[in-house]
Design a protein around this motif. Sequence first.
Motif, PDB file in Angstrom:
ATOM      1  N   UNK A 144      32.793  53.054  38.493  1.00 41.02           N
ATOM      2  CA  UNK A 144      31.979  51.876  38.193  1.00 41.02           C
ATOM      3  C   UNK A 144      32.757  50.559  38.279  1.00 41.02           C
ATOM      4  N   UNK A 145      34.010  50.580  37.866  1.00 37.81           N
ATOM      5  CA  UNK A 145      34.789  49.347  37.775  1.00 37.81           C
ATOM      6  C   UNK A 145      36.181  49.576  38.351  1.00 37.81           C
ATOM      7  N   UNK A 146      36.304  49.397  39.648  1.00 29.33           N
ATOM      8  CA  UNK A 146      37.576  49.618  40.328  1.00 29.33           C
ATOM      9  C   UNK A 146      38.590  48.559  39.879  1.00 29.33           C
ATOM     10  N   UNK A 147      39.848  49.001  39.698  1.00 29.59           N
ATOM     11  CA  UNK A 147      40.890  48.105  39.214  1.00 29.59           C
ATOM     12  C   UNK A 147      41.041  46.858  40.083  1.00 29.59           C
ATOM     13  N   UNK A 148      40.968  47.014  41.391  1.00 26.87           N
ATOM     14  CA  UNK A 148      41.215  45.893  42.291  1.00 26.87           C
ATOM     15  C   UNK A 148      40.015  44.958  42.451  1.00 26.87           C
ATOM     16  N   UNK A 201      37.171  44.723  39.884  1.00 29.61           N
ATOM     17  CA  UNK A 201      36.688  44.231  38.588  1.00 29.61           C
ATOM     18  C   UNK A 201      37.829  44.287  37.576  1.00 29.61           C
ATOM     19  N   UNK A 202      38.926  43.621  37.899  1.00 31.44           N
ATOM     20  CA  UNK A 202      40.160  43.768  37.127  1.00 31.44           C
ATOM     21  C   UNK A 202      39.974  43.417  35.650  1.00 31.44           C
ATOM     22  N   UNK A 203      39.439  42.233  35.366  1.00 34.31           N
ATOM     23  CA  UNK A 203      39.324  41.788  33.970  1.00 34.31           C
ATOM     24  C   UNK A 203      38.397  42.706  33.179  1.00 34.31           C
ATOM     25  N   UNK A 204      37.231  42.994  33.738  1.00 33.41           N
ATOM     26  CA  UNK A 204      36.274  43.865  33.054  1.00 33.41           C
ATOM     27  C   UNK A 204      36.867  45.255  32.865  1.00 33.41           C
ATOM     28  N   UNK A 205      37.599  45.743  33.878  1.00 32.76           N
ATOM     29  CA  UNK A 205      38.192  47.072  33.786  1.00 32.76           C
ATOM     30  C   UNK A 205      39.250  47.114  32.675  1.00 32.76           C
ATOM     31  N   UNK A 206      40.055  46.070  32.539  1.00 26.12           N
ATOM     32  CA  UNK A 206      41.083  46.034  31.494  1.00 26.12           C
ATOM     33  C   UNK A 206      40.442  46.094  30.112  1.00 26.12           C
ATOM     34  N   UNK A 207      39.360  45.315  29.920  1.00 23.10           N
ATOM     35  CA  UNK A 207      38.672  45.288  28.627  1.00 23.10           C
ATOM     36  C   UNK A 207      38.076  46.659  28.310  1.00 23.10           C
ATOM     37  N   UNK A 208      37.379  47.252  29.275  1.00 23.28           N
ATOM     38  CA  UNK A 208      36.754  48.559  29.060  1.00 23.28           C
ATOM     39  C   UNK A 208      37.801  49.659  28.874  1.00 23.28           C
ATOM     40  N   UNK A 209      38.896  49.562  29.631  1.00 23.89           N
ATOM     41  CA  UNK A 209      39.982  50.542  29.496  1.00 23.89           C
ATOM     42  C   UNK A 209      40.594  50.460  28.102  1.00 23.89           C
ATOM     43  N   UNK A 210      40.830  49.241  27.646  1.00 21.14           N
ATOM     44  CA  UNK A 210      41.409  49.042  26.325  1.00 21.14           C
ATOM     45  C   UNK A 210      40.491  49.589  25.233  1.00 21.14           C
ATOM     46  N   UNK A 211      39.203  49.313  25.367  1.00 22.33           N
ATOM     47  CA  UNK A 211      38.254  49.710  24.330  1.00 22.33           C
ATOM     48  C   UNK A 211      38.006  51.211  24.309  1.00 22.33           C
ATOM     49  N   UNK A 212      37.624  51.768  25.482  1.00 17.61           N
ATOM     50  CA  UNK A 212      37.158  53.157  25.517  1.00 17.61           C
ATOM     51  C   UNK A 212      38.259  54.186  25.797  1.00 17.61           C
ATOM     52  N   UNK A 213      39.338  53.774  26.449  1.00 12.90           N
ATOM     53  CA  UNK A 213      40.389  54.737  26.796  1.00 12.90           C
ATOM     54  C   UNK A 213      41.626  54.615  25.910  1.00 12.90           C
ATOM     55  N   UNK A 214      41.667  53.577  25.061  1.00 15.80           N
ATOM     56  CA  UNK A 214      42.823  53.422  24.171  1.00 15.80           C
ATOM     57  C   UNK A 214      42.394  53.339  22.706  1.00 15.80           C
ATOM     58  N   UNK A 215      41.552  52.356  22.385  1.00 15.12           N
ATOM     59  CA  UNK A 215      41.164  52.175  20.981  1.00 15.12           C
ATOM     60  C   UNK A 215      40.341  53.364  20.468  1.00 15.12           C
TER      61      UNK A 215
END
Length: 269
Positions: free
Chosen positions: A73-77, A79-93
């Motif tokens: 849904x959100x490729x790093x290259x 949707x970088x900003x959106x991907x970082x936020x979603x990664x931080x929220x759902x894959x880390x927090x």
Amino acid sequence: MTDLIKKVVTSHRWIRNSLISLFVANILVLIGKDGWIEHFKNPMHYLDMLVTFISVYIILEYIDQVNLYLNKKYEWTKDTFKRIILQLLFAIIVPILLTILITFIQWEFIWHQDLFEHNYFKYEFFPQVLLILIINLFFLVVHLFKKGIPTEKDLNISRTPFIIGRKGGKKIPVQISNISAIQLKQGIVYLITFNGEEFLLSENLDHFEKTLPSSHFFRANRQFIFNREACKSFASGTNGKVNVVIFPAFDTIQVSQKRASNFRSWING
């Protein structure tokens, strides 16, 4: 050879995740303990290992699934900003909170110990957070590795940048990048360009399915192969099929039920 490497990296996820979980569980169980060899002689060590392994596997599998979904849904290259936020929220927090919950259940109901009295947050919490970050980094590296390895089909776009078509008794090279679709019609194979031109081809669709780069072309059914760039829109059809409209204007192409799942994965990159 590149196809084999890509297959090894991407296949047998449960085996890969199990081995990683076993390795991580060993680290977590032995953190802060002296005399590791003596612990291996203790039967309770293996019960602790089993419980920790299951806990780690749950967290790892969750992070893996989150990354698989976000990669589509959100490729790093892109949707970088959106991907970082979603990664931080759902894959880390979320995994950190899940880790605390699982650890609490494990200590409270299996070991009958108080999480806070045994300084969990002082000694074990931060290594767990670090491991979650490392796991996320691992899946990022795997994803970038997959994206960076061309398959044998993909290499054909540079080895054979054109296909020879026939029109009016002449043989004409057509750039692969200019091909909208290849169609089987009344027993004859046609190449259709983005300009709407049609050329006759000598080989069958099976040949082009094997030789055209899979990153750009998809075999929809027995009659059609089309270019990703030609896809104008798609929608779910009857009986699990997918209806695809391609450019230039054709009647709607139906992706067969058998290929529908592969199409959705392919179109999402």
